[in-house]
Design an enzyme around this catalytic site. Structure first.
Site, short mmCIF file in Angstrom:
data_model
loop_
_atom_site.label_atom_id
_atom_site.label_comp_id
_atom_site.label_asym_id
_atom_site.label_seq_id
_atom_site.Cartn_x
_atom_site.Cartn_y
_atom_site.Cartn_z
N ALA A 130 0.84 -1.20 0.00
CA ALA A 130 0.00 0.00 0.00
C ALA A 130 0.87 1.25 0.00
CB ALA A 130 -0.91 -0.01 1.22
N ASP A 131 1.95 1.20 0.77
CA ASP A 131 2.89 2.32 0.79
C ASP A 131 3.50 2.52 -0.58
OD1 ASP A 131 4.38 2.10 4.08
OD2 ASP A 131 2.85 3.40 3.24
N SER A 178 2.31 -3.11 -17.40
CA SER A 178 1.80 -2.92 -16.06
C SER A 178 0.43 -2.26 -16.15
CB SER A 178 2.78 -2.03 -15.33
OG SER A 178 2.62 -2.20 -13.97
N LEU A 179 -0.20 -2.04 -15.02
CA LEU A 179 -1.50 -1.39 -15.03
C LEU A 179 -1.44 -0.06 -14.32
CD1 LEU A 179 -3.71 -4.44 -14.01
CD2 LEU A 179 -3.64 -3.37 -16.26
N GLU A 197 -12.25 -8.22 -12.45
CA GLU A 197 -11.74 -9.45 -11.83
C GLU A 197 -10.76 -9.07 -10.73
OE1 GLU A 197 -8.59 -11.16 -14.65
OE2 GLU A 197 -9.41 -9.46 -15.74
N LYS A 205 -7.48 -8.47 -8.59
CA LYS A 205 -6.06 -8.28 -8.89
C LYS A 205 -5.28 -9.16 -7.93
CE LYS A 205 -2.59 -4.78 -9.80
NZ LYS A 205 -1.48 -5.34 -9.05
N ASP A 258 -2.33 -10.81 -5.96
CA ASP A 258 -1.06 -10.31 -5.47
C ASP A 258 -0.03 -11.42 -5.51
OD1 ASP A 258 0.71 -8.50 -4.51
OD2 ASP A 258 0.05 -8.61 -2.43
N ARG A 310 8.28 -11.50 -15.32
CA ARG A 310 8.13 -10.23 -16.02
C ARG A 310 9.45 -9.48 -16.15
NH1 ARG A 310 4.09 -5.77 -13.74
NH2 ARG A 310 5.57 -5.84 -12.04
N GLU A 346 -0.86 -14.98 -13.08
CA GLU A 346 -0.20 -14.74 -11.80
C GLU A 346 0.10 -16.06 -11.10
OE1 GLU A 346 0.03 -11.52 -11.78
OE2 GLU A 346 0.58 -10.91 -9.75
N TYR A 390 -4.92 -14.79 -16.89
CA TYR A 390 -5.80 -13.66 -17.15
C TYR A 390 -5.41 -12.83 -18.37
CZ TYR A 390 -2.10 -11.46 -14.38
OH TYR A 390 -0.89 -11.07 -13.91
N LYS A 442 -11.04 -4.22 -17.45
CA LYS A 442 -10.48 -4.23 -18.80
C LYS A 442 -11.61 -4.04 -19.81
CE LYS A 442 -7.11 -7.64 -17.27
NZ LYS A 442 -6.77 -9.06 -17.20
N LYS A 454 -7.49 -0.15 -6.72
CA LYS A 454 -6.86 -0.73 -5.54
C LYS A 454 -7.74 -0.57 -4.29
CE LYS A 454 -3.14 -2.14 -6.03
NZ LYS A 454 -1.77 -1.68 -6.20
N CYS A 510 16.56 30.32 7.18
CA CYS A 510 16.98 28.99 6.75
C CYS A 510 17.80 28.33 7.86
CB CYS A 510 17.81 29.12 5.47
SG CYS A 510 18.58 27.58 4.98
N CYS A 559 21.62 28.04 6.35
CA CYS A 559 22.52 29.18 6.09
C CYS A 559 22.11 30.45 6.82
CB CYS A 559 22.62 29.45 4.59
SG CYS A 559 21.14 30.19 3.87
N CYS A 598 14.27 29.44 1.32
CA CYS A 598 15.51 30.10 1.71
C CYS A 598 15.93 31.01 0.57
CB CYS A 598 16.57 29.02 1.96
SG CYS A 598 18.24 29.63 1.91
N CYS A 612 23.72 29.33 0.20
CA CYS A 612 23.17 28.33 1.11
C CYS A 612 23.81 26.97 0.82
CB CYS A 612 21.65 28.23 0.96
SG CYS A 612 20.95 26.96 2.04
S1 IVH Z 1 -3.75 -7.67 -16.56
C1 IVH Z 1 -1.48 -5.38 -19.87
N1 IVH Z 1 -5.09 -8.84 -14.64
O1 IVH Z 1 -0.84 -6.67 -11.82
C2 IVH Z 1 -2.09 -5.73 -18.58
N2 IVH Z 1 -2.88 -8.10 -14.16
O2 IVH Z 1 0.00 -3.86 -12.01
C3 IVH Z 1 -1.67 -7.04 -18.08
N3 IVH Z 1 -2.11 -8.64 -11.91
O3 IVH Z 1 1.74 -7.08 -14.13
C4 IVH Z 1 -2.05 -7.30 -16.71
N4 IVH Z 1 -3.94 -9.65 -11.25
O4 IVH Z 1 1.28 -8.94 -12.37
C5 IVH Z 1 -3.93 -8.25 -14.99
N5 IVH Z 1 -6.35 -9.95 -13.05
C6 IVH Z 1 -5.22 -9.36 -13.40
C7 IVH Z 1 -4.14 -9.25 -12.52
C8 IVH Z 1 -2.98 -8.60 -12.94
C9 IVH Z 1 -2.71 -9.28 -10.91
C10 IVH Z 1 -0.77 -8.05 -11.84
C11 IVH Z 1 0.13 -8.41 -12.97
C12 IVH Z 1 0.45 -7.11 -13.63
C13 IVH Z 1 0.27 -6.16 -12.50
C14 IVH Z 1 -0.03 -4.78 -13.01
#
Ligand code: IVH
Length: 718
Positions: A45-46, A93-94, A127, A129, A131, A150, A186, A238, A302, A326, A432, A435, A456, A462
């Site tokens: 989360a961080d 990535s997403l 769907e 996500k 982890d 990846r 995954e 997926y 998607k 998220k 400051c 300085c 400053c 400085c």
């Molecule tokens: S779709 C082009 N679907 O999340 C998009 N990704 O932050 C391809 N992940 O790299 C990813 N669950 O490792 C997709 N239902 C899901 C997912 C998923 C987990 C991961 C995956 C991806 C990352 C993106």
């Protein structure tokens, strides 16, 4: 160092640039820990909050997007143990979304990009996500040939032997599947299996694992596949990479096909038609989350139609047709032990709360940003109250710390019942702390409002500003001088011996020749030694010629980040031409000024900052000395092979009928063209649709080539 954590919408461009730099470093650091060693320091989360902040700042200041931006990278570079596999299609990535509004924006963006009206409904899948670890599994003629992680998105690690041990992943696909099939999904460890494994580790007196995700990662990175086999890893399919033939034309049907081929697919995936339905499914999945035997950290949406996915295409690292929504993060109570002030490169005084260490969602938190003096008092950046007046943050206060949304941790509020009788309001310094110069809040010329950041005024005198400047100069995307890090810069800056002193950038390059036999030589100083000094000189000398954009970026001109530096390098070609143009632009009018402003991605704030920079005699003097030592190369021209419009500057005007403006722009850019917003002498092509007005007139006046949408399509090949 920077205005860490200020609300994104009030950051000045300069703060934004500094913040993006900081975030790039911080995120890269966590990436390396997360992907390289499976030993993270912060919670997901961080980490997400850092990425989200980076994205938000980039969205506001696209001109500041760095070459090393975390938004352009996915994951970390592959480790050395496994052989590399170049993905047939990059593994992307997403983008993340965190609120219902974000999701609405995402959906609206899809409609807008495609030029669809709300009643021309677009279906989405939703769907969980998962982890875990994303994996690309390649089958040729039905047989599993390669499985790769990846990695950095382009190149992953070959973990085929380990993947073969996962019972849920078929080694052989049914007859009749396409010749080349790449299944993506995954790999994860079930929560129950993780707990069982940890119980066993504990019983054996061994160290336990942090979480299922990192255990799964560690299990896959075993050189001995037998170890992997002993860990019960699982899989959800997926997505896909290369496919010699497409078995379906929607996301949903593709995943159902994978199920038919024997892959596990997530049962909570649904096809939905409205934002309301999507959000309802998000809530439903959120409610089921605690009962699922696998960790999920959000819901992925998607666009269902593959044809629309194709049209929507990609940004640098993520598809426009998908987003991850998220789940929110946690809060906790702790005490503010002390409030400290940091001074950044641009002189910004940023207060930081040192906290009594507290675990929030499994992560130890010790610092929180306090943004600026108003924030401490409970006043937001537009002067609004964000906390009741008496809820100002004081040393000794008990506070609520949150780690979501913004750069975290954030202090949300003060627990008034716990305020100590002796607690005094925090007095923000007016000078400051480094300085002693006056620290002032500038008044914004445009809005007449007082800046929330106190700065400053010491400038070069400085130490904090000067050393931060040098640190920027030698940083990775600037001169990138190995062996000259933060510690060394401080050492050379503080040194009283003139032969061992570096106070401005050119002195880096004269260091070696300033060493005299009669004086103490660098190599005799503790912590240096002959070998490392030799290496340092070599690293310095290696940078005596340098790419133009790096040179410009290194100058540390306010608001000029890497992307802007690149635009400038590409537009002006040589340092001489660039500097001359900046000096000519001084009156803020005339050709040089207009050309500067016509560069797509350079706004007026940036343009003014550059002109200001070149008006300062001290800058000219330092650059003069620098150019005695260093030669910036001529900028490389963009590749022109293949595409008929590569390197050309194109302006779209009037209404387009076949595409939305965004789609046309994305397409042109993917073919290597630059898309500009206004017509100038530098424009190569103006594509004019019905209703085109002044831009078309201007093009004709300047003799720029013009064409209609069909001619444009014919030119770029349909
Ligand atoms: S779709 C082009 N679907 O999340 C998009 N990704 O932050 C391809 N992940 O790299 C990813 N669950 O490792 C997709 N239902 C899901 C997912 C998923 C987990 C991961 C995956 C991806 C990352 C993106």
């Amino acid at each position: 160092m920077s205005t860490e954590g200020s609300a994104v919408d009030t950051l000045t461009i300069e703060e934004a640039a500094a913040e993006l730099e900081r975030l790039a470093k911080e995120i890269a650091h966590h990436d390396a820990l997360y992907h390289g060693k499976d030993q993270p320091e912060i919670s997901d989360a961080d980490y997400d909050a850092l990425k989200r902040r980076n994205d938000a700042i980039e969205a506001r200041f696209p001109e500041l997007i760095r070459e090393d931006s975390p938004s352009r990278r996915v994951g970390a570079a592959p480790s050395v143990t496994f052989s590399p596999v170049v993905h047939a299609r990059p593994m992307l990535s997403l983008d993340n979304t965190f609120s219902q509004e974000d999701v609405q924006d995402f959906v609206a963006g899809v409609y807008r990009f495609l030029g669809r009206l709300p009643d021309q409904s677009i279906a989405f899948t939703a769907e969980p996500k998962i982890d875990g670890l994303s994996m690309s599994i390649r089958y040729e003629n039905g047989r599993l040939t390669t499985a790769a992680t990846r990695g950095d998105g382009t190149t992953g690690e070959n973990v085929t032997a380990n993947i073969r041990t996962i019972a849920e992943i078929p080694g052989q696909l049914p007859k009749g599947v396409p010749a080349v099939v790449e299944i993506r999904g995954e790999v994860y460890m079930a929560k129950s299996d993780f707990l069982a494994l940890n119980r066993q580790m504990e019983a054996e007196g061994k160290q336990t694992y942090v979480n299922p995700r990192n255990t799964a990662a560690g299990s896959l990175r075993q050189l001995d596949a037998k170890v992997t086999a002993s860990r019960k890893l699982k899989f959800f399919a997926y997505a896909w990479g290369e496919m010699s033939e497409m078995p379906a034309d929607t996301q949903f049907a593709m995943v159902q096909t994978f199920k038919d081929w024997g892959f596990p697919v997530n049962p909570l995936m649904k096809r939905l038609n409205s934002v309301a339905d999507i959000l309802a499914h998000y809530d439903e999945i959120g409610l089921k989350r605690p009962d699922l035997d696998y960790d999920i950290d959000g819901v992925v949406y998607k666009v269902d139609s593959l044809e629309l996915q194709q049209r929507l295409g990609f940004r640098s690292r993520s598809p426009r047709w998908a987003t991850a929504h998220k789940f929110p993060a946690e809060q906790a109570f702790t005490e503010v032990e002390k409030i400290e002030i940091q001074v950044g490169r641009t002189g910004a005084l940023t207060p930081v709360a040192r906290l009594k260490p507290i675990t929030v969602g499994g992560v130890v938190v010790t610092n929180a940003t306090l943004h600026n003096e108003d924030y401490i008092k409970g006043i937001g950046n537009s002067g609004e109250r964000i906390r009741p007046e008496e809820h100002d943050i004081r040393e000794g206060d008990t506070v609520i710390v949150q780690r979501a949304g913004d750069v975290i941790p954030q202090i949300l509020d003060v627990v008034m019942e716990k305020r100590l009788a002796e607690a005094k309001p925090y007095e923000f310094p007016k000078t400051c702390p480094v300085c002693g110069s006056h620290a002032v809040r500038e008044v914004n010329e445009k809005t007449g409002k007082m800046d929330s950041v106190r700065r400053c005024t010491g400038g070069f005198i400085c130490r904090a500003q000067a050393t931060e400047h040098l640190k920027h100069f030698v940083s990775r995307n600037a001169f990138d001088i190995e062996g000259l890090g933060s510690k060394q810069i401080d050492f050379f800056f503080e040194n009283e011996d003139p032969s061992l002193q570096i106070r401005t950038a050119p002195e880096i390059f004269t260091l070696e020749k300033r060493q005299q036999p009669s004086l103490t030589k660098l190599e005799n100083i503790d912590g240096f030694g002959k070998v490392s000094v030799g290496k340092l000189y070599a690293a310095i000398n290696e940078r005596r010629s340098i790419a133009l954009h790096r040179f410009i970026y290194a100058l540390g001109i306010r608001h000029v980040g890497e992307t802007t530096a690149k635009l400038l390098a590409r537009s002006y070609g040589t340092y001489g031409a660039f500097a001359a143009a900046m000096e000519e632009a001084a009156p803020l009018s005339g050709d040089a000024w207009n050309d500067l402003n016509a560069i797509e991605g350079i706004g007026e704030v940036v343009a003014r900052a550059m002109v200001e920079f070149y008006k300062e005699p001290r800058n000219i003097e330092v650059i003069g000395r620098l150019l005695d030592e260093v030669t910036p190369a001529e900028a490389e021209q963009p590749v022109t092979s293949g595409s008929p419009v590569a390197g050309k500057t194109v302006v779209f005007t009037g209404s387009l009928e076949k595409f939305t403006r965004d789609e046309a722009k994305a397409r042109a850019e993917s073919l290597g063209a630059k898309v500009a917003g206004s017509v100038s002498k530098k424009t190569d092509i103006v594509v004019a649709g019905p209703g085109a007005g002044s831009k078309l007139d201007k093009a004709r006046e300047l003799g720029v080539q013009t064409m209609d949408e069909d001619e444009w399509l014919a030119l770029i090949g349909g």
